[in-house]
Design an enzyme around this catalytic site. Structure first.
Site, PDB file in Angstrom:
ATOM      1  CE1 TYR A  85      -4.087   1.948   0.353  1.00 36.42           C
ATOM      2  CE2 TYR A  85      -2.581   3.436   1.489  1.00 36.42           C
ATOM      3  CZ  TYR A  85      -3.787   3.209   0.864  1.00 36.42           C
ATOM      4  OH  TYR A  85      -4.696   4.222   0.716  1.00 36.42           O
ATOM      5  CB  THR A 138     -11.816  18.363 -23.854  1.00 33.41           C
ATOM      6  OG1 THR A 138     -10.895  17.264 -23.811  1.00 33.41           O
ATOM      7  CG2 THR A 138     -12.197  18.632 -25.305  1.00 33.41           C
ATOM      8  CG  ASP A 228      -1.191  18.651 -21.511  1.00 34.60           C
ATOM      9  OD1 ASP A 228      -0.601  17.556 -21.536  1.00 34.60           O
ATOM     10  OD2 ASP A 228      -2.424  18.763 -21.658  1.00 34.60           O
ATOM     11  CE  LYS A 271      -4.179  11.116 -24.680  1.00 33.58           C
ATOM     12  NZ  LYS A 271      -4.415  11.906 -23.524  1.00 33.58           N
ATOM     13  NE  ARG A 395     -10.359  16.067 -29.509  1.00 30.12           N
ATOM     14  CZ  ARG A 395     -11.090  15.717 -28.449  1.00 30.12           C
ATOM     15  NH1 ARG A 395     -12.340  16.095 -28.342  1.00 30.12           N
ATOM     16  NH2 ARG A 395     -10.592  14.979 -27.490  1.00 30.12           N
TER      17      ARG A 395
HETATM   18  C1  LIG Z   1      -5.529  12.903 -22.973  1.00 32.74           C
HETATM   19  C2  LIG Z   1      -5.083  14.246 -22.640  1.00 32.74           C
HETATM   20  C3  LIG Z   1      -5.266  14.794 -21.366  1.00 32.74           C
HETATM   21  C4  LIG Z   1      -6.065  14.085 -20.279  1.00 32.74           C
HETATM   22  O1  LIG Z   1      -5.494  12.890 -19.917  1.00 32.74           O
HETATM   23  P1  LIG Z   1      -6.324  11.553 -19.550  1.00 32.74           P
HETATM   24  O2  LIG Z   1      -5.242  10.565 -19.300  1.00 32.74           O
HETATM   25  O3  LIG Z   1      -7.181  11.210 -20.713  1.00 32.74           O
HETATM   26  O4  LIG Z   1      -7.113  11.859 -18.336  1.00 32.74           O
HETATM   27  C5  LIG Z   1      -4.756  16.055 -21.130  1.00 32.74           C
HETATM   28  N1  LIG Z   1      -4.127  16.755 -22.079  1.00 32.74           N
HETATM   29  C6  LIG Z   1      -3.954  16.279 -23.322  1.00 32.74           C
HETATM   30  C7  LIG Z   1      -3.258  17.099 -24.352  1.00 32.74           C
HETATM   31  C8  LIG Z   1      -4.433  15.018 -23.650  1.00 32.74           C
HETATM   32  O5  LIG Z   1      -4.286  14.548 -24.889  1.00 32.74           O
END
Ligand SMILES: *Cc1c(COP(=O)(O)O)cnc(C)c1O
Length: 473
Positions: A85, A138, A228, A271, A395
């Site tokens: 844990y 989004t 990001d 990703k 999109r």
């Molecule tokens: C997918 C994505 C997110 C959010 O991530 P999740 O793993 O789907 O919650 C944030 N920013 C970008 C650019 C993304 O492609």
């Protein structure tokens, strides 16, 4: 072809063209269902590709999120899961990988990217603050709004033009940012929300020169920059290929340098990082780290697992290391360029320059006769599925949602249908099938009608909205 062969490949490896730096050890059979079944499935899904069953899909380009194939080393890593844990050894491996490859000091694991977005938004946005960024995403913008912030787009104008040839359409427009700072005051700016290879602009990168200049501007006002980093590795590939002084630098070095101009990052590890689930937040500021680490136990899990199993963290740590290998990134983006070049040759309108993770079909030019409130990009996604079982996603108008103040559709300049390529999953022959299907749909474009929205959810409506075809007249 629009693209010269990537600079590093032939030279570095003595090959003439790129090839996948892996061979296939296990296969997952896929099958194309009949046209009749596809028609029924699309109607049952309300003409929203998110509502299809994957068994009814032949080639799935809905997203590159969580759809990567893991390597044998990652699968072996699953067996090394330490499911304690607290204090799992896999967490320390993950922490070390993030520190080594991205260069940030403090790491908070989360179940996926939006978990990290939630934490950073809550930690640093106070109600009424402004969050400038290089085009919205989004879930990112929603978390910023839920924390009381207001997102303001400060991307360069070229990003809103799907045909503009600018090589770094993800760049921040420093004049727009300066004007915003002058207008609202630096203390009202929560942070700069900077994204690598901007998804909503068609996977467009940010240049190293731009992030350096952004850092200099922000330093004058004490404004933080959070990245990001979801597709930052792919962003680094474009810097390597197109920016002076980077042709001979490995992706890993470019990544580390880019991150060094920012104060932290959130990551959807689904990703770039080559795993099916996972995410992280990493920052250099101890105070922000403290807040985030405090909240992670409320919303995700203990600060040494954040909603992931130990085995997930191990696969992620290994995935990070694999994701920055030059040969991997070259073949990953090479596959996207291959598909884009075929479509360009055949006269199909797509966003150019071609981005890192997906081809974005320009639905406004594809269906000039379908007005934006009849959802041309949603229509195109449905038509592609009907033609050959290829699944993409909208999109455009649907994804952009409604303005929270006026309640109107947002009518974004870009009305796109995205074909996202999963990493290490499909072959070039699959790309040929996809290109042929897009061409077939393009050839009958003038007989195609738009859609009408018949169900609209309150949040992130593109996931669950339902549509009906407009009557033929
Ligand atoms: C997918 C994505 C997110 C959010 O991530 P999740 O793993 O789907 O919650 C944030 N920013 C970008 C650019 C993304 O492609």
């Amino acid at each position: 072809m629009n693209h010269p062969a990537p600079k590093t490949i032939g030279q570095q490896y003595g090959r003439r063209s790129w090839a996948e730096p892996w061979k296939i050890k296990m296969v997952e059979p896929i099958e194309m269902v009949s046209h009749d079944v596809r028609e029924k499935a699309m109607a049952a899904a309300g003409y929203n590709t998110f509502l299809l069953r994957s068994d009814d899909v032949y080639i799935d380009l809905l997203t590159d999120s969580g759809t990567s194939a893991m390597s044998d080393r990652q699968w072996a890593g699953l067996m090394l899961g330490d499911e304690s844990y607290a204090g799992s050894r896999n967490f320390y491996h993950l922490e070390d990988a993030v520190q080594s490859y991205y260069g940030y000091q403090y790491v908070v694991p989360t179940h996926q990217g939006r978990g990290a977005e939630h934490l950073i938004s809550k930690a640093v946005i106070r109600p009424g603050m402004v969050v400038p960024g290089n085009m919205y995403f989004t879930t990112t913008r929603l978390h910023q709004e839920l924390a009381g912030g207001r997102f303001v787009d400060v991307i360069i104008d070229e990003a809103h033009d799907p045909a503009d040839p600018h090589l770094f359409k993800g760049n921040v427009d420093l004049d727009k940012l300066q004007a915003l700072i002058d207008d609202v005051g630096a203390e009202q700016i929560a942070y700069i929300s900077l994204a690598g290879t901007v998804n909503m602009a068609g996977g467009q990168p940010v240049s190293m020169a731009n992030v350096k200049a952004l850092r200099a501007l922000c330093d004058r006002y004490g404004i933080r920059i959070y990245l990001d980093a979801t597709r930052m590795v792919e962003n680094c590939y474009f810097i390597q290929q197109h920016e002076d002084g980077y042709a001979d630098k490995p992706i890993a070095a470019i990544l580390k340098e880019f991150c060094s101009y920012t104060d932290g990052a959130w990551m959807s590890a689904k990703k770039d990082n080559l795993v099916n689930i996972g995410g992280w937040l990493a920052v250099n500021d101890e105070e922000v780290f403290d807040l985030a680490r405090n909240m992670v136990v409320v919303y995700e899990g203990l600060h040494t697992y954040g909603g992931m199993a130990g085995r997930d963290m191990e696969a992620l740590a290994i995935g990070i290391e694999e994701s920055v290998q030059d040969d991997h990134v070259c073949s990953r983006v090479g596959q996207v360029l291959y598909l884009g070049d075929l479509l360009t040759e055949w006269g199909v309108p797509i966003v150019t320059p071609i981005g890192g993770h997906a081809i974005f079909l320009d639905a406004k030019r594809f269906y000039p006769h379908i007005p934006q409130d009849q959802f041309p990009a949603q229509t195109l996604a449905a038509e592609l599925y009907l033609d050959a079982g290829v699944r993409g996603m909208e999109r455009g108008n649907v994804s952009a949602g409604r303005d929270p103040e006026t309640g109107d559709h947002r009518y974004p300049a870009l009305e796109l249908t995205r074909l996202a390529i999963p990493r290490r999953v499909y072959t070039q022959a699959h790309m040929d099938v996809v290109a042929e299907s897009v061409k077939a749909v393009y050839d009958k474009r003038l007989q195609t009608k738009g859609l009408r929205m018949v169900y609209e959810p309150q949040y992130l409506r593109f996931f669950q909205a339902r549509f009906e075809p407009l009557e033929l007249d």
